[in-house]
Write a protein that holds these residues in place. Sequence first.
Motif, mmCIF file in Angstrom:
data_model
loop_
_atom_site.group_PDB
_atom_site.id
_atom_site.type_symbol
_atom_site.label_atom_id
_atom_site.label_comp_id
_atom_site.label_asym_id
_atom_site.label_seq_id
_atom_site.Cartn_x
_atom_site.Cartn_y
_atom_site.Cartn_z
ATOM 1 N N ALA A 5 0.739 -66.560 40.860
ATOM 2 C CA ALA A 5 1.346 -67.152 42.052
ATOM 3 C C ALA A 5 1.162 -66.232 43.245
ATOM 4 N N LYS A 36 -4.643 -71.006 46.911
ATOM 5 C CA LYS A 36 -4.333 -71.940 45.821
ATOM 6 C C LYS A 36 -5.602 -72.588 45.296
ATOM 7 N N GLU A 64 -0.210 -70.903 41.883
ATOM 8 C CA GLU A 64 0.994 -71.566 42.366
ATOM 9 C C GLU A 64 1.419 -70.876 43.660
#
Length: 325
Positions: A30, A43, A49
Motif C-alpha cells: 500500500a 496504484k 492499495e
Amino acid sequence: MIKIGVLGMGRMGNAHVPHLNANPNAKVVAAYDPDPQKAADAKAKFNLELANSAEELIKRTDIDAIFITSPTYCHIEALKPAFETGKPVFCEKPLCRTEKQCQEIEKMAQESKSVVTIGFVRRYDAAQKAYHEAIVSGKIGTVRDANVDLSLGVFKRMPGDWFADFDLSGGVVLDMLSHHLDLLIWDFGPVRSVVANATFESKYFPLPNDFAAAAVTFKSGVVAGINSSWHRSGRNANFMEAFGDDGSVSFSWGEQKYNFYLPGQPAQIIETGPKQDAYLLQDNAWIDSILKGTKPVVTLQDGINAFRFADAILRAAAEQTRVEL
C-alpha cells in the motif's frame, strides 16, 4: 513476509518500490501520496492499495514496516505516527528540515520501539566502502585533511518546485551534500566546528541555483574543505579526497575504483569490482535487519548527526560566525 507501506510516490518512491518487491521476503502492499495523480499512477504501476492519509497507512494492522520517501519537510509528519506504532522505519535522507523537528524526532524516538534507518545509500557502494576502509585502516597514515567537490551543472528545478524553495529543501547543503556530510563523519568522526558561506537559493536570482562553501574541523584533528553547488550550466563533479602522512586517496562517485597515491609516485588505480545497485543493496540490508532484529547499517543517530552538520554549515553562513558542535 514483511508487508511495507510507502509514503510518498514521487521520484524516490518509484525508485524504491521495485527494489523492495524484488526481495523474496518483502512486498509493498500500500501507499499514500497527497497528489491524486501520483497516487493513481502508483496504484496502476505497482498494483498497490491506496490510503487516504499517512496516518491511515501507517496504522494499518497488516502493514509491518514503513518506508518514507516524501519531501524532506514532510518527514516528521510521517515519523510521528510511525513512532507511535513502534514499527520499523526507513526514512529517506535528510532526516528533517529544521533543528526543532530534529529535537522532536529525538524525543519521540526515545519513547518508541521503532528502529529507524536513514537513506544514506552511498555507504552501501563497494567503491565508497573501499575508499572509507583505506582511510580508517591506516593505509594512508594519520589523516590530516580532506576535500569534497560536489558540483551539479544541470540543475533544472523551477520556481514552485519544493527543491527550489530553500525554506522547504534546505538547498544543496541539506539535500545533496548531506550524503557527503554523513560520509565525512563516517570517515573522520564527530565535527568540532564549521565556518561557511552560502547563497541560500537566493530569491533574487533569475532562476533557482545554489552554492555553499565550508571549512570544517573534526574532533579527530582532520580539517576539510567543502564546495557544493546547484548551477544551471558548467561542470559536474562528485569527488572526495583525503590526505595522510603516508599517502592519499581520492574517489569519484559512480566509479568502480579509487585512486591511491604514495609520496612521489603516480596514482595506483584500486579496482573495487563490478558495479552493483547501491539502492538495491540498501533496501535489502534494511529488510534483512528487520528479519534478524539487528542494528541497521545507518542508524537514526547517523541521520541526526548528518542533519546537525548540514544545519551548522547553514547557520555559520547565515550568521557569518564559527559554529561549534
